[in-house]
Design an enzyme around this catalytic site. Structure first.
Site, short mmCIF file in Angstrom:
data_model
loop_
_atom_site.label_atom_id
_atom_site.label_comp_id
_atom_site.label_asym_id
_atom_site.label_seq_id
_atom_site.Cartn_x
_atom_site.Cartn_y
_atom_site.Cartn_z
N ASP A 197 46.95 43.75 48.56
CA ASP A 197 45.59 44.25 48.80
C ASP A 197 45.59 45.75 49.10
O ASP A 197 46.55 46.29 49.64
CB ASP A 197 44.97 43.47 49.97
CG ASP A 197 43.47 43.57 50.01
OD1 ASP A 197 42.87 44.03 49.01
OD2 ASP A 197 42.87 43.20 51.04
N ASN A 206 37.36 36.92 42.85
CA ASN A 206 37.43 38.24 42.20
C ASN A 206 36.63 38.30 40.89
O ASN A 206 36.32 39.38 40.39
CB ASN A 206 38.88 38.66 41.94
CG ASN A 206 39.65 39.05 43.19
OD1 ASN A 206 40.86 38.88 43.27
ND2 ASN A 206 38.96 39.59 44.20
C1 IPE Z 1 42.53 38.94 47.88
O1 IPE Z 1 42.10 40.26 48.01
C2 IPE Z 1 42.83 38.63 46.46
C3 IPE Z 1 43.94 39.35 45.86
C4 IPE Z 1 44.74 40.19 46.44
C5 IPE Z 1 44.14 39.07 44.46
P1 IPE Z 1 40.55 40.62 48.09
O2 IPE Z 1 40.47 42.08 48.26
O3 IPE Z 1 39.82 40.04 46.93
O4 IPE Z 1 40.09 39.84 49.40
P2 IPE Z 1 38.83 40.03 50.33
O5 IPE Z 1 37.62 39.89 49.46
O6 IPE Z 1 38.90 41.39 50.93
O7 IPE Z 1 38.96 38.97 51.36
C1 IPE Z 2 43.83 44.11 45.56
O1 IPE Z 2 43.26 45.35 45.81
C2 IPE Z 2 43.88 43.78 44.10
C3 IPE Z 2 42.97 42.70 43.68
C4 IPE Z 2 42.17 42.03 44.46
C5 IPE Z 2 42.98 42.37 42.27
P1 IPE Z 2 41.71 45.51 45.95
O2 IPE Z 2 41.12 45.78 44.62
O3 IPE Z 2 41.12 44.36 46.67
O4 IPE Z 2 41.61 46.82 46.85
P2 IPE Z 2 40.62 47.09 48.06
O5 IPE Z 2 40.76 45.95 49.00
O6 IPE Z 2 39.25 47.18 47.48
O7 IPE Z 2 41.10 48.37 48.65
MG MG Z 3 40.84 43.95 48.63
#
Ligand code: IPE
Ligand code: IPE
Ligand code: MG
Length: 247
Positions: free
Chosen positions: A21, A69
């Site tokens: 993340d 997502n």
């Molecule tokens: C969790 O991260 C999913 C992945 C890393 C693929 P998110 O960024 O989607 O999670 P939330 O929405 O902050 O909980």
């Molecule tokens: C994790 O990084 C990757 C996926 C969820 C695919 P994020 O895209 O959630 O990055 P933040 O949380 O917005 O910084």
């Molecule tokens: Mg995220």
């Protein structure tokens, strides 16, 4: 002291699951768009696998795309799917060289056809590899997995292949997407968020949880070592008393 020397190679976790993340925030801090962050997360993936391999971790599961997502802007979803296809193709020789067996969990049929095709090809080509199982959680949601499991078990009951009285934890384990994986020992989440976000709820029942503020694109070997060192300093009691464990 060299961090690696602080790691006891006899008690490394068997299964490490990672919530990768912080890609979006990493990109934003550099004045770039979110997709730039995802692209830069690939180096962290490579380094994580290298380090896990070097320490002898047998199972690595990466949360790459959640069922939730899909709610992101189409442009970002499309870019993530393209990135998945391209990096699977590009990394296939590395998987073969390092005997990494690729596996996937999630609602795979909901992925774009091209992504499914590439994924199934990489899974097929690496199926005999035996040094590590690398599982990609794609369009994965733990609740969706549990719903799917209940449906499949119910069908067996209706077809009289299974008695209700015989449903136990093992039967449930065997119907999850993770039927061929052991329970998670260590879960790492980057970016400072302290939540599970619908990842492996059943499988993490007794996992050690490790949270770091490092954003995923910055995650390196030393950060992985830190997580393992912390894991090795925890006492996993599984409900017993401390005395029972150390006796
Ligand atoms: C969790 O991260 C999913 C992945 C890393 C693929 P998110 O960024 O989607 O999670 P939330 O929405 O902050 O909980
Ligand atoms: C994790 O990084 C990757 C996926 C969820 C695919 P994020 O895209 O959630 O990055 P933040 O949380 O917005 O910084
Ligand atoms: Mg995220």
């Amino acid at each position: 002291m060299d961090k690696k020397l602080r790691i006891n190679l006899d008690i490394v976790p068997k299964h490490v699951a990672v919530i990768m993340d912080g890609n979006g925030r990493w990109a934003k801090s550099k004045g770039m768009n979110r997709v730039f962050g995802h692209k830069n997360g690939l180096k962290a993936v490579r380094e994580t696998l290298e380090t896990a391999g070097e320490l002898g971790v047998k199972f690595v599961t990466l949360y790459a795309f959640s069922t939730e997502n899909w709610k992101r802007p189409k442009l970002e979803v499309d870019a993530l799917m393209k990135l998945l296809v391209n990096s699977l193709k590009k990394e296939l020789p590395t998987f073969q060289e390092n005997k990494i067996k690729v596996n996937a969990i999630g609602n795979i049929t909901s992925l774009p056809k091209r992504a499914q095709k590439t994924l199934l090809n990489v899974i097929e080509k690496t199926k005999e590899n035996d040094s590590m199982t690398l599982t990609f959680a794609l369009s994965y949601g733990s609740r969706e997995e549990i719903v799917n499991t209940i449906k499949n078990i119910s069908k067996k009951v209706v077809n009289k292949e299974l008695e209700i009285e015989n449903i136990d934890e093992n039967i449930i384990n065997n119907h999850l997407y993770t039927f061929n994986l052991p329970d998670v020992d260590l879960m790492i989440r980057t970016s400072g968020e302290k939540r599970i976000s619908n990842f492996l709820l059943w499988q993490m029942a007794y996992a050690e949880l490790y949270f770091t503020n490092v954003l995923w694109p910055d995650f390196r070997k030393e950060d992985f070592y830190d997580a393992i060192i912390e894991y090795q300093n925890r006492e996993r009691r599984f409900g017993k008393t401390s005395e029972q464990i150390t006796e």
